[in-house]
Design a protein around this motif. Sequence first.
Motif, mmCIF file in Angstrom:
data_model
loop_
_atom_site.group_PDB
_atom_site.id
_atom_site.type_symbol
_atom_site.label_atom_id
_atom_site.label_comp_id
_atom_site.label_asym_id
_atom_site.label_seq_id
_atom_site.Cartn_x
_atom_site.Cartn_y
_atom_site.Cartn_z
ATOM 1 N N ALA A 76 0.840 -1.196 0.000
ATOM 2 C CA ALA A 76 0.000 0.000 0.000
ATOM 3 C C ALA A 76 0.876 1.247 0.000
ATOM 4 O O ALA A 76 1.921 1.286 0.649
ATOM 5 C CB ALA A 76 -0.919 -0.007 1.209
ATOM 6 N N SER A 77 0.444 2.253 -0.754
ATOM 7 C CA SER A 77 1.163 3.525 -0.781
ATOM 8 C C SER A 77 0.187 4.626 -1.172
ATOM 9 O O SER A 77 -0.939 4.352 -1.606
ATOM 10 C CB SER A 77 2.333 3.470 -1.775
ATOM 11 N N LEU A 275 -1.195 -0.840 -5.808
ATOM 12 C CA LEU A 275 -0.924 -0.808 -7.238
ATOM 13 C C LEU A 275 -0.733 -2.233 -7.741
ATOM 14 O O LEU A 275 0.213 -2.920 -7.364
ATOM 15 C CB LEU A 275 0.320 0.031 -7.539
ATOM 16 N N ILE A 276 -1.672 -2.687 -8.590
ATOM 17 C CA ILE A 276 -1.553 -4.001 -9.223
ATOM 18 C C ILE A 276 -0.803 -3.820 -10.533
ATOM 19 O O ILE A 276 -1.250 -3.055 -11.400
ATOM 20 C CB ILE A 276 -2.940 -4.615 -9.515
ATOM 21 N N PHE A 320 -7.772 -6.775 -2.263
ATOM 22 C CA PHE A 320 -6.391 -7.181 -2.083
ATOM 23 C C PHE A 320 -5.859 -6.541 -0.793
ATOM 24 O O PHE A 320 -6.365 -5.520 -0.333
ATOM 25 C CB PHE A 320 -5.517 -6.761 -3.264
ATOM 26 N N ASP A 321 -4.813 -7.152 -0.261
ATOM 27 C CA ASP A 321 -4.185 -6.644 0.954
ATOM 28 C C ASP A 321 -2.701 -6.404 0.700
ATOM 29 O O ASP A 321 -2.083 -7.055 -0.159
ATOM 30 C CB ASP A 321 -4.347 -7.637 2.112
ATOM 31 N N SER A 322 -2.160 -5.480 1.456
ATOM 32 C CA SER A 322 -0.732 -5.223 1.353
ATOM 33 C C SER A 322 0.030 -6.495 1.710
ATOM 34 O O SER A 322 -0.254 -7.149 2.707
ATOM 35 C CB SER A 322 -0.340 -4.082 2.293
ATOM 36 N N GLY A 323 1.007 -6.841 0.907
ATOM 37 C CA GLY A 323 1.770 -8.066 1.108
ATOM 38 C C GLY A 323 1.306 -9.221 0.247
ATOM 39 O O GLY A 323 2.022 -10.234 0.132
#
Length: 355
Positions: A76-77, A275-276, A320-323
Amino acid sequence: MNTPFSSKTSRIALAMLAAVGFVALGFFSYPALQVVPATPVAPPPQRVTTEGGLTIVTLDETTQTISGIQSEAITASKHPVEHLAYGSVLDVQGLNDLSTRYYLAQADSAAAQSAASATGQEYERNLALFKANQSVSLKVLQASQAAWMTDKTKLQAAAANIQSVRNSALQQFGAPLAGMIGAQDAPLLHRLLSREEMLLRIVLPLGVDLAAPEQIAVESSEHRQEQAHLISASPQVDTSTEGRAYLYRAAATLPVGSKVAAYLALPAPASTSLLIPEAAILWFGGQPWAYVQIAKDRFTRRPVADQTPYNDGYLVSTGFDSGDRVVVHGAQLLLSEEQRPPITASACKDPECDD
């Protein structure tokens, strides 16, 4: 009296009886043959399973390496907030027609100017002679004056035609493009007419307090993204949408009439999102998906909802989740494996099982 022949016959008969006896003895002495049951075959391992409503594709690490399947983690950013707008690729045939009409009107104006100049000079000469010594008749003077007036009227009509072309261009394409018609050096007009660039009309929806950005990203239904640059406000709007319309130019990659989506940066604080990478996006059933590696040998497909194109990827805030590790190479192979019919095997290898 026994003959040699009858004696020989008796010996043969005794031998045959003995053979029959041995066969019978063996038949009754040995137990009946037992039918060996077929050896069951374990069903092949299923690579595609359903767990908790999720479809799971299982591939061992060796198979992943051979197939070139690779994944990478997403984090995440903060990213600038963007607003979605819509538009279409305009037909520039009208601009081409106006340009042609302008050049024809210019030619007519030049011809009318030349004719008016000639007949004007003729009239001035005849007038001078008429006033001086009456060597030119009044009839000749009046004829030359009439010819001059006619040519002046044609010149005025030619000038009005030029102005009409300019007004039409202003009403259809705005001042910047209208000003390029007839110009000696108009590279943008040339690129539009030669289809090196395409002309876009982007409509900002009502209620969005945002000035038209100088540069925006546009994406077509074929998921092709281009950078577009502002030309001017559009004097015409699409009747199917409401809002302020602007003309943009971009590299020509789409046919006329194509619908596009535009992403405009909003003057708001950046939002946190994931970001995917574009390499992870897989289009299936008209919807974008991405495979997530949930274990060393397990993958599941997730929809990429509410996506926003950004730097060769898509920003998402849900799903989606960070990581999470998304598959960036080999997603199509996983989809093929997921869509493959299940493998079945016979319960035994004995040919009699097929009966």
